[in-house]
Design a protein around this motif. Sequence first.
Motif, PDB file in Angstrom:
ATOM      1  N   ALA A   1      -0.922 -14.728   9.970  1.00 14.45           N
ATOM      2  CA  ALA A   1      -0.777 -13.944   8.742  1.00 14.45           C
ATOM      3  C   ALA A   1      -2.049 -13.172   8.429  1.00 14.45           C
ATOM      4  O   ALA A   1      -3.119 -13.416   8.996  1.00 14.45           O
ATOM      5  CB  ALA A   1      -0.421 -14.861   7.572  1.00 14.45           C
ATOM      6  N   ALA A   2      -1.921 -12.223   7.517  1.00 10.83           N
ATOM      7  CA  ALA A   2      -3.042 -11.397   7.092  1.00 10.83           C
ATOM      8  C   ALA A   2      -2.770 -10.940   5.664  1.00 10.83           C
ATOM      9  O   ALA A   2      -1.692 -11.180   5.106  1.00 10.83           O
ATOM     10  CB  ALA A   2      -3.211 -10.194   8.022  1.00 10.83           C
ATOM     11  N   VAL A   3      -3.741 -10.290   5.064  1.00  6.04           N
ATOM     12  CA  VAL A   3      -3.558  -9.746   3.721  1.00  6.04           C
ATOM     13  C   VAL A   3      -3.916  -8.267   3.733  1.00  6.04           C
ATOM     14  O   VAL A   3      -4.904  -7.855   4.356  1.00  6.04           O
ATOM     15  CB  VAL A   3      -4.398 -10.528   2.684  1.00  6.04           C
ATOM     16  N   GLU A   4      -3.094  -7.471   3.089  1.00  7.74           N
ATOM     17  CA  GLU A   4      -3.290  -6.024   3.011  1.00  7.74           C
ATOM     18  C   GLU A   4      -3.739  -5.645   1.606  1.00  7.74           C
ATOM     19  O   GLU A   4      -3.053  -5.950   0.620  1.00  7.74           O
ATOM     20  CB  GLU A   4      -1.988  -5.299   3.348  1.00  7.74           C
ATOM     21  N   PHE A   5      -4.881  -4.993   1.521  1.00 10.57           N
ATOM     22  CA  PHE A   5      -5.397  -4.533   0.233  1.00 10.57           C
ATOM     23  C   PHE A   5      -5.147  -3.028   0.082  1.00 10.57           C
ATOM     24  O   PHE A   5      -5.135  -2.287   1.058  1.00 10.57           O
ATOM     25  CB  PHE A   5      -6.896  -4.823   0.114  1.00 10.57           C
ATOM     26  N   ALA A   6      -4.954  -2.610  -1.166  1.00 11.00           N
ATOM     27  CA  ALA A   6      -4.690  -1.208  -1.501  1.00 11.00           C
ATOM     28  C   ALA A   6      -3.342  -0.736  -0.956  1.00 11.00           C
ATOM     29  O   ALA A   6      -3.162   0.451  -0.693  1.00 11.00           O
ATOM     30  CB  ALA A   6      -5.820  -0.297  -1.023  1.00 11.00           C
ATOM     31  N   PHE A   7      -2.404  -1.649  -0.788  1.00 11.53           N
ATOM     32  CA  PHE A   7      -1.055  -1.266  -0.393  1.00 11.53           C
ATOM     33  C   PHE A   7      -0.343  -0.808  -1.660  1.00 11.53           C
ATOM     34  O   PHE A   7       0.344  -1.571  -2.342  1.00 11.53           O
ATOM     35  CB  PHE A   7      -0.320  -2.447   0.255  1.00 11.53           C
ATOM     36  N   GLU A   8      -0.519   0.449  -1.993  1.00  8.08           N
ATOM     37  CA  GLU A   8      -0.094   0.986  -3.282  1.00  8.08           C
ATOM     38  C   GLU A   8      -0.024   2.504  -3.211  1.00  8.08           C
ATOM     39  O   GLU A   8      -0.318   3.105  -2.166  1.00  8.08           O
ATOM     40  CB  GLU A   8      -1.102   0.567  -4.361  1.00  8.08           C
TER      41      GLU A   8
ATOM     42  N   TYR B   1      -4.361   1.620   3.273  1.00 13.23           N
ATOM     43  CA  TYR B   1      -4.681   0.225   2.994  1.00 13.23           C
ATOM     44  C   TYR B   1      -5.474  -0.380   4.146  1.00 13.23           C
ATOM     45  O   TYR B   1      -5.547   0.171   5.240  1.00 13.23           O
ATOM     46  CB  TYR B   1      -3.405  -0.591   2.740  1.00 13.23           C
ATOM     47  N   ARG B   2      -6.062  -1.530   3.872  1.00 12.90           N
ATOM     48  CA  ARG B   2      -6.885  -2.206   4.868  1.00 12.90           C
ATOM     49  C   ARG B   2      -6.378  -3.629   5.048  1.00 12.90           C
ATOM     50  O   ARG B   2      -6.081  -4.320   4.063  1.00 12.90           O
ATOM     51  CB  ARG B   2      -8.349  -2.222   4.439  1.00 12.90           C
ATOM     52  N   THR B   3      -6.305  -4.057   6.292  1.00 13.75           N
ATOM     53  CA  THR B   3      -5.792  -5.383   6.626  1.00 13.75           C
ATOM     54  C   THR B   3      -6.939  -6.319   6.997  1.00 13.75           C
ATOM     55  O   THR B   3      -7.778  -5.984   7.838  1.00 13.75           O
ATOM     56  CB  THR B   3      -4.799  -5.299   7.803  1.00 13.75           C
TER      57      THR B   3
END
Length: 266
Positions: A122-129, A139-141
Motif C-alpha cells: 500500500a501507499a498514500v497519495e497526497f494532493a489527490f484533489e 499528486y505525490r505517492t
Amino acid sequence: MSAGLVPGDADARWKASADQIERTHHAVRSGHPELANSKDEVERRKKRLARHHDREGIVDADDSVWTSFFSQGLIVSQTVGRVVVSQRHMPSKPIGTGVLIAPGLMLTNNHVLPLEALPNEAAVEFAFEYDENGKEREYRTHQFAPEMCWFTDEELDFTLVAVSPVDGKLPGDTYGWVPLIEETGKAIRGDALNVIHHPRGDRKRLSIRENRMVAEDELWLRYTSDTQGPRRDADQLVGTLTHALALASPGTGQRVLSGFRGACSI
C-alpha cells in the motif's frame, strides 16, 4: 470485521446514547449548549475557542466563521491523503483515508490497514484533489515503511504506520501534519464539525455543512453528517479546523483520538 466494529456492540452504543442525541438536537435548535453539556464543559469550550479566535463551534443561530476558517481548512486538508493498494497492470485501488500526525507518521483505521504485511503493498497519495481552476492537481505517492514503525489496535480501530520519504523529504515536510492533543473537551455536544475525506476513493472533499457532534461515551464520539460512505473508507479525519478529534468508523460514529497503547519513534 474488527472487534470494535461488531454490529451488536455498535447498535447497543447508539441506543444507549439516544437521550444524549435528543438533548443535543434540542440544544442546537434552542441555541443553548448547556442543555446538552455541563456548565464546566461549556465554559472550557468557550475558553478554548477564545484562545483560537474561533467561532465555528459555538451553538447558536449564527453560523458565520472568520475568514481564517478557509485558510485553516486548506492547511489541515493538506495533511490528509488517500490510502491505495497497487494492482498489477491496473490503476491503484483506493481503500481509505489517512492523516499525518508527525512528519513521517500516518494515522488511519485498522480496518483499512489491519495487517503489517499490507503496507508493503500500500501507499498514500497526497494532493489527490482539484486545484482552484477545477483541474486535477498533480499528486505525490509515498510508500509506507512498516519496518520503521507499525502499531495497530483492532478494538479501537486505528493503525499507525511510518511513511517513506520521496526525494529525501518526508511527506510532513511538504504537507504538514496535525499534532494530537491528549486534552479532552476540544468539542462538546452540539458543536459543528468538519470532515476531510476521499469519499468512495474520489478526490479530496471537505464536508462543512450539517455535521454535528451529538453524543459520546468512553470510546466513541457520535456525529450526524451527510458524508458518503465509500466502499471501505469511513476513516475520515473529523474535527474542528483547529483540532483533530477522531477517525470515523463505518456507520457507527467516530473513534476518539486520545492516548495510544503503543509507541513508535519517528
